[in-house]
Design a protein around this motif. Structure first.
Motif, PDB file in Angstrom:
ATOM      1  N   ASN A   2       0.859  -1.184   0.036  1.00 27.63           N
ATOM      2  CA  ASN A   2       0.070  -0.067   0.066  1.00 27.63           C
ATOM      3  C   ASN A   2       0.884   1.140  -0.014  1.00 27.63           C
ATOM      4  N   ASP A   3       2.272   1.094   0.178  1.00 28.61           N
ATOM      5  CA  ASP A   3       2.943   2.354   0.433  1.00 28.61           C
ATOM      6  C   ASP A   3       3.108   2.718  -1.123  1.00 28.61           C
ATOM      7  N   PRO A   4       2.881   4.002  -1.019  1.00 30.30           N
ATOM      8  CA  PRO A   4       3.088   4.656  -2.577  1.00 30.30           C
ATOM      9  C   PRO A   4       4.555   4.907  -3.016  1.00 30.30           C
ATOM     10  N   ASP A   5       5.469   4.725  -2.152  1.00 32.27           N
ATOM     11  CA  ASP A   5       6.887   4.783  -2.479  1.00 32.27           C
ATOM     12  C   ASP A   5       7.598   3.670  -2.459  1.00 32.27           C
ATOM     13  N   PHE A   6       6.857   2.496  -2.588  1.00 36.09           N
ATOM     14  CA  PHE A   6       7.373   1.145  -2.772  1.00 36.09           C
ATOM     15  C   PHE A   6       8.262   0.854  -4.018  1.00 36.09           C
ATOM     16  N   GLN A   7       9.383   0.474  -3.683  1.00 39.27           N
ATOM     17  CA  GLN A   7      10.386   0.192  -4.859  1.00 39.27           C
ATOM     18  C   GLN A   7      10.349  -1.320  -4.798  1.00 39.27           C
ATOM     19  N   LEU A   8       9.936  -1.819  -5.852  1.00 36.15           N
ATOM     20  CA  LEU A   8       9.727  -3.248  -6.171  1.00 36.15           C
ATOM     21  C   LEU A   8      11.266  -3.923  -6.234  1.00 36.15           C
ATOM     22  N   LYS A   9      12.154  -3.636  -6.915  1.00 39.93           N
ATOM     23  CA  LYS A   9      13.346  -4.268  -7.230  1.00 39.93           C
ATOM     24  C   LYS A   9      14.336  -4.059  -6.228  1.00 39.93           C
ATOM     25  N   GLU A  10      14.140  -2.698  -5.483  1.00 37.11           N
ATOM     26  CA  GLU A  10      14.975  -2.406  -4.327  1.00 37.11           C
ATOM     27  C   GLU A  10      14.608  -3.198  -3.008  1.00 37.11           C
ATOM     28  N   GLU A  11      13.315  -3.394  -2.639  1.00 35.71           N
ATOM     29  CA  GLU A  11      12.872  -4.067  -1.584  1.00 35.71           C
ATOM     30  C   GLU A  11      12.587  -5.597  -1.455  1.00 35.71           C
ATOM     31  N   ILE A  12      12.733  -6.075  -2.722  1.00 35.21           N
ATOM     32  CA  ILE A  12      12.428  -7.633  -2.809  1.00 35.21           C
ATOM     33  C   ILE A  12      13.457  -8.288  -3.544  1.00 35.21           C
ATOM     34  N   GLN A  13      14.033  -9.397  -3.024  1.00 33.44           N
ATOM     35  CA  GLN A  13      15.283  -9.921  -3.710  1.00 33.44           C
ATOM     36  C   GLN A  13      14.866 -11.370  -3.725  1.00 33.44           C
ATOM     37  N   PRO A  14      15.751 -12.191  -4.845  1.00 35.67           N
ATOM     38  CA  PRO A  14      15.474 -13.556  -5.014  1.00 35.67           C
ATOM     39  C   PRO A  14      15.938 -14.150  -3.711  1.00 35.67           C
ATOM     40  N   GLY A  15      15.136 -15.090  -3.107  1.00 36.69           N
ATOM     41  CA  GLY A  15      15.333 -15.758  -1.857  1.00 36.69           C
ATOM     42  C   GLY A  15      14.576 -15.076  -0.834  1.00 36.69           C
ATOM     43  N   ASP A  16      14.145 -14.288  -0.996  1.00 36.03           N
ATOM     44  CA  ASP A  16      12.970 -13.752   0.072  1.00 36.03           C
ATOM     45  C   ASP A  16      11.854 -14.604   0.222  1.00 36.03           C
ATOM     46  N   GLU A  17      11.334 -14.664   1.500  1.00 35.89           N
ATOM     47  CA  GLU A  17      10.028 -15.065   1.397  1.00 35.89           C
ATOM     48  C   GLU A  17       8.987 -14.434   1.545  1.00 35.89           C
ATOM     49  N   ILE A  18       7.697 -14.715   0.964  1.00 38.12           N
ATOM     50  CA  ILE A  18       6.399 -13.663   1.019  1.00 38.12           C
ATOM     51  C   ILE A  18       5.292 -14.436   1.197  1.00 38.12           C
ATOM     52  N   THR A  19       4.447 -14.236   1.971  1.00 35.62           N
ATOM     53  CA  THR A  19       3.168 -14.607   2.425  1.00 35.62           C
ATOM     54  C   THR A  19       2.306 -13.686   1.605  1.00 35.62           C
ATOM     55  N   ALA A  20       1.035 -14.615   0.945  1.00 37.32           N
ATOM     56  CA  ALA A  20       0.156 -13.971   0.185  1.00 37.32           C
ATOM     57  C   ALA A  20      -1.019 -14.578   0.033  1.00 37.32           C
ATOM     58  N   THR A  21      -2.135 -13.879  -0.297  1.00 42.23           N
ATOM     59  CA  THR A  21      -3.275 -14.559  -0.388  1.00 42.23           C
ATOM     60  C   THR A  21      -3.374 -14.861  -1.879  1.00 42.23           C
ATOM     61  N   VAL A  22      -4.113 -15.984  -2.132  1.00 40.69           N
ATOM     62  CA  VAL A  22      -4.713 -16.456  -3.649  1.00 40.69           C
ATOM     63  C   VAL A  22      -5.762 -15.784  -4.066  1.00 40.69           C
ATOM     64  N   VAL A  23      -5.428 -15.067  -5.275  1.00 47.77           N
ATOM     65  CA  VAL A  23      -6.665 -14.131  -5.933  1.00 47.77           C
ATOM     66  C   VAL A  23      -7.269 -15.170  -6.956  1.00 47.77           C
ATOM     67  N   LYS A  24      -6.236 -15.735  -7.655  1.00 48.36           N
ATOM     68  CA  LYS A  24      -6.820 -16.682  -8.759  1.00 48.36           C
ATOM     69  C   LYS A  24      -6.218 -17.924  -8.601  1.00 48.36           C
TER      70      LYS A  24
END
Length: 350
Positions: free
Chosen positions: A108-130
């Motif tokens: 939800n952060d408008p300043d979120f930088q995808l490639k800077e804050e997420i790296q291969p190897g990170d674990e992410i918990t998310a909800t199934v949309v489809k």
């Protein structure tokens, strides 16, 4: 005929001797620990005899279990990041299909930088949309999962007084906004720093350390504070500086404030010490203002530096500069020798 028989018998004897020699050679080699056969033949024999590793169902247990797992919309899954680009993140879900999280579904952060804050190897918990995005992948949303899980994390942070870094996203009336765990948080102006901040705009875009002081999921109310962390840092820095102060050293300082019980003096090292009223002058005074005024530069002696407090004295310097008093050494002679006539000499009697 006798000649032919002799030749045949000779050939048989040669064969028998060769066989016996081979047997004897094998026995000697076995006794000495050497290979009885040629190296190439022996290696081939060992290769044939060596047992090959046998794969079992246990080796594929995780994959088998995942293949039977049925994913439904609304499920919360955790995966490992295996790909990051400008538009999406790809997850390994230990499933026959990979997970995809689009950039707009990450935070939800408008300043979120995808490639800077997420790296291969990170674990992410998310909800199934489809369960199928049309390309055989599972479409996920970190924002939806975050809304469900973040408040538990925030409450735990509040209980444990966890210190975290946040970036000021915008300045609003009487405070600032920062995002923590994807949730919009408010930092009051009185909680931004160790002291009250007059110009809030100076803090826009800055990163600071904060603690969670309010986390109300039912009201969607998250309040953060940087004041406690800032004050703890200042106290630690002050403690280190005080420890470096040498008792007995003479230093200069500026009178900051006057109180009934003394004066606070700002020293050159940035620390403030107390000049007690009893240490201002060798003479007794009713108020520090009799001798001092705010803004005045004074020379003081450090009397103490304990528990983050510094004790100062001007009186000690006055006493050190005062001329030494003459000391008389009276010695008894052991006997009084002055007579009455000597005592009355010079006295006129009428």
């Amino acid at each position: 005929m006798d000649g032919e028989k002799t030749i045949v018998e000779s050939k048989e004897e040669v064969r028998t001797e060769e066989s016996a020699a081979k047997v004897q050679s094998a026995e000697i080699a076995a006794a000495e620990g050497a290979p009885a056969e040629a190296p190439a033949a022996q290696a081939a024999a060992q290769e044939q005899e060596a047992p090959k590793p046998v794969e079992s169902m246990a080796d594929y247990e995780a994959e088998i279990e995942a293949s039977f797992k049925r994913v439904r919309e609304g499920d919360i899954l955790t995966g490992t990041v295996i790909g990051v680009d400008e538009e999406k993140v790809t997850l390994d879900l230990k499933y026959y299909a990979e997970g995809i999280i689009k950039k707009e579904d990450l935070s939800n952060d408008p300043d979120f930088q995808l490639k800077e804050e997420i790296q291969p190897g990170d674990e992410i918990t998310a909800t199934v949309v489809k369960t199928d995005d049309g390309d055989g992948n599972i479409l996920l949303s970190k924002k939806e999962a975050n809304d469900l899980l973040a408040w538990d994390k925030l409450k735990k942070m509040m209980e444990e007084r966890t210190i975290v870094k946040v970036k000021i996203a915008e300045i609003v009336k009487s405070g600032a906004v920062a995002y923590l765990e994807g949730i919009r948080g408010f930092i009051p102006a009185s909680k931004l720093a160790a002291e009250y901040v007059e110009d809030l705009n100076e803090w826009n875009g800055k990163t600071l350390e904060v603690t969670v002081i309010t986390a109300e999921e039912e009201n969607k109310r998250l309040v953060l504070s940087g004041r406690e962390v800032a004050r703890e840092k200042l106290a630690e820095e002050k403690k280190k500086k005080v420890a470096k102060c040498q008792v007995g050293a003479v230093v200069e300082g500026t009178v900051e404030t006057l109180k009934d019980y003394g004066a606070f003096v700002l020293l050159d090292n940035g620390l403030t010490g107390l000049l007690h009223i009893s240490q201002i002058s060798t003479q007794r005074i009713k108020h520090p203002g009799v001798v001092l005024k705010e803004g005045q530069t004074v020379k003081v002696k450090i009397l103490s530096a304990d528990n983050g407090k510094i004790g100062l004295s001007m009186r000690a310097l006055e006493e050190a500069d005062a001329p030494a008093e003459e000391v008389f050494d009276y010695k008894e002679s052991g006997q009084a020798t002055t007579g009455l006539g000597a005592l009355l000499k010079g006295i006129k009697l009428s």
